[in-house]
Design a protein around this motif. Structure first.
Motif, PDB file in Angstrom:
ATOM      1  N   PHE A   1       0.815  -1.220   0.000  1.00  0.00           N
ATOM      2  CA  PHE A   1       0.000   0.000   0.000  1.00  0.00           C
ATOM      3  C   PHE A   1       0.857   1.282   0.000  1.00  0.00           C
ATOM      4  N   MET A   2       0.173   2.389   0.098  1.00  0.00           N
ATOM      5  CA  MET A   2       0.906   3.665   0.056  1.00  0.00           C
ATOM      6  C   MET A   2       1.662   3.908   1.360  1.00  0.00           C
ATOM      7  N   LYS A   3       2.641   4.787   1.273  1.00  0.00           N
ATOM      8  CA  LYS A   3       3.509   5.067   2.423  1.00  0.00           C
ATOM      9  C   LYS A   3       2.738   5.803   3.517  1.00  0.00           C
ATOM     10  N   LEU A   4       3.082   5.493   4.755  1.00  0.00           N
ATOM     11  CA  LEU A   4       2.458   6.208   5.877  1.00  0.00           C
ATOM     12  C   LEU A   4       2.915   7.662   5.877  1.00  0.00           C
ATOM     13  N   SER A   5       2.009   8.582   6.149  1.00  0.00           N
ATOM     14  CA  SER A   5       2.436   9.983   6.277  1.00  0.00           C
ATOM     15  C   SER A   5       3.102  10.139   7.642  1.00  0.00           C
TER      16      SER A   5
ATOM     17  N   LYS B   1       3.414   8.927  13.377  1.00  0.00           N
ATOM     18  CA  LYS B   1       3.595   9.432  14.746  1.00  0.00           C
ATOM     19  C   LYS B   1       2.395   9.045  15.624  1.00  0.00           C
ATOM     20  N   SER B   2       1.198   9.217  15.073  1.00  0.00           N
ATOM     21  CA  SER B   2      -0.015   8.912  15.842  1.00  0.00           C
ATOM     22  C   SER B   2      -0.166   7.424  16.107  1.00  0.00           C
TER      23      SER B   2
ATOM     24  N   ILE C   1       2.403  -0.839  11.736  1.00  0.00           N
ATOM     25  CA  ILE C   1       3.359   0.241  11.418  1.00  0.00           C
ATOM     26  C   ILE C   1       4.453  -0.321  10.507  1.00  0.00           C
ATOM     27  N   ALA C   2       4.957  -1.492  10.860  1.00  0.00           N
ATOM     28  CA  ALA C   2       6.014  -2.123  10.056  1.00  0.00           C
ATOM     29  C   ALA C   2       5.513  -2.487   8.662  1.00  0.00           C
ATOM     30  N   GLU C   3       4.307  -3.066   8.613  1.00  0.00           N
ATOM     31  CA  GLU C   3       3.700  -3.484   7.344  1.00  0.00           C
ATOM     32  C   GLU C   3       3.594  -2.334   6.364  1.00  0.00           C
ATOM     33  N   ARG C   4       3.312  -1.151   6.909  1.00  0.00           N
ATOM     34  CA  ARG C   4       3.148   0.030   6.056  1.00  0.00           C
ATOM     35  C   ARG C   4       4.469   0.769   5.845  1.00  0.00           C
ATOM     36  N   GLY C   5       5.555   0.138   6.272  1.00  0.00           N
ATOM     37  CA  GLY C   5       6.864   0.739   6.032  1.00  0.00           C
ATOM     38  C   GLY C   5       7.199   1.881   6.968  1.00  0.00           C
ATOM     39  N   GLY C   6       6.448   1.993   8.077  1.00  0.00           N
ATOM     40  CA  GLY C   6       6.737   3.040   9.058  1.00  0.00           C
ATOM     41  C   GLY C   6       7.834   2.615  10.000  1.00  0.00           C
TER      42      GLY C   6
ATOM     43  N   SER D   1      -9.151  12.193   7.500  1.00  0.00           N
ATOM     44  CA  SER D   1      -8.830  13.507   6.925  1.00  0.00           C
ATOM     45  C   SER D   1      -7.548  13.457   6.097  1.00  0.00           C
ATOM     46  N   GLU D   2      -6.660  12.507   6.425  1.00  0.00           N
ATOM     47  CA  GLU D   2      -5.422  12.327   5.652  1.00  0.00           C
ATOM     48  C   GLU D   2      -5.645  11.429   4.430  1.00  0.00           C
ATOM     49  N   LYS D   3      -6.887  10.948   4.315  1.00  0.00           N
ATOM     50  CA  LYS D   3      -7.248  10.004   3.238  1.00  0.00           C
ATOM     51  C   LYS D   3      -6.386   8.739   3.245  1.00  0.00           C
ATOM     52  N   ASP D   4      -6.016   8.304   4.452  1.00  0.00           N
ATOM     53  CA  ASP D   4      -5.284   7.049   4.604  1.00  0.00           C
ATOM     54  C   ASP D   4      -6.319   5.965   4.914  1.00  0.00           C
TER      55      ASP D   4
END
Ligand code: MG
Length: 178
Positions: free
Chosen positions: A12-16, A21-22, A74-79, A123-126
């Motif tokens: 999926f897309m990268k975490l903002s 942080k949240s 978090i890890a799965e999304r590359g965070g 709101s971040e469209k995640d």
């Protein structure tokens, strides 16, 4: 899907930055919840209420599972997973009712945090995070109901020993296979 600089393939897309942080803050809150419940279990271990001790221990385990879900996500999304230190939990309470009242207030705080995170993800469209958080919203409804029921029942029995030991006996069945 995207590929990180080190070649790791991320779904999926990268975490903002703000979502990352949240999510880490929520991971910290889930771990501190586990610690809060372990403190309550410790309190009950020093009382005759072995059922309430067991209930708190089961709850402690559930909070660790919640924390692990955030950890993995978090890890799965590359965070980047960022752990924090835990503060000392309270392990002295006056009564079983007081411990469960503190527990209810704690669950309400966790529910508010999950909802705020859900709103942010929207709101971040995640939408992957929105979807991930849905399980937690349902889980919080259950948590508040379980703890709230016990608070009401403990209020009803008051100092009645029979009533207290019946509730303790019932609480001790949590997590047991029937
Ligand atoms: Mg939790």
């Amino acid at each position: 899907m995207h590929i990180r600089a080190d070649g790791f393939i991320v779904a999926f897309m990268k975490l903002s930055t703000i979502i990352e942080k949240s999510l880490n803050e929520q991971l910290a809150l889930e771990l501190s919840s586990a610690h809060v419940y372990l403190g309550m279990a410790a309190y009950f271990e020093h009382t005759p209420f072995s059922g309430f001790a067991r209930w708190m221990e089961v709850q402690y385990g559930e909070e660790l599972e919640h924390a692990k879900k955030f950890f993995k996500y978090i890890a799965e999304r590359g965070g980047k997973i960022k752990l924090q230190s835990l503060s000392e939990p309270k392990s002295e309470y006056k009564t079983a009712l007081e411990a469960f009242q503190v527990s209810l207030a704690h669950e309400q705080k966790v529910s508010a945090a999950i909802c705020a995170l859900y709103e942010l993800a929207n709101s971040e469209k995640d939408f992957a995070t929105v979807s991930f958080l849905k399980w937690f919203i349902d889980e919080q409804v259950e948590e508040e109901k379980n703890v709230g029921d016990l608070v009401v029942k403990l209020e009803m029995v008051g100092d009645n020993r029979n009533g207290l030991f019946q509730l303790d006996h019932h609480a001790g069945k949590r997590g047991q296979k029937s």
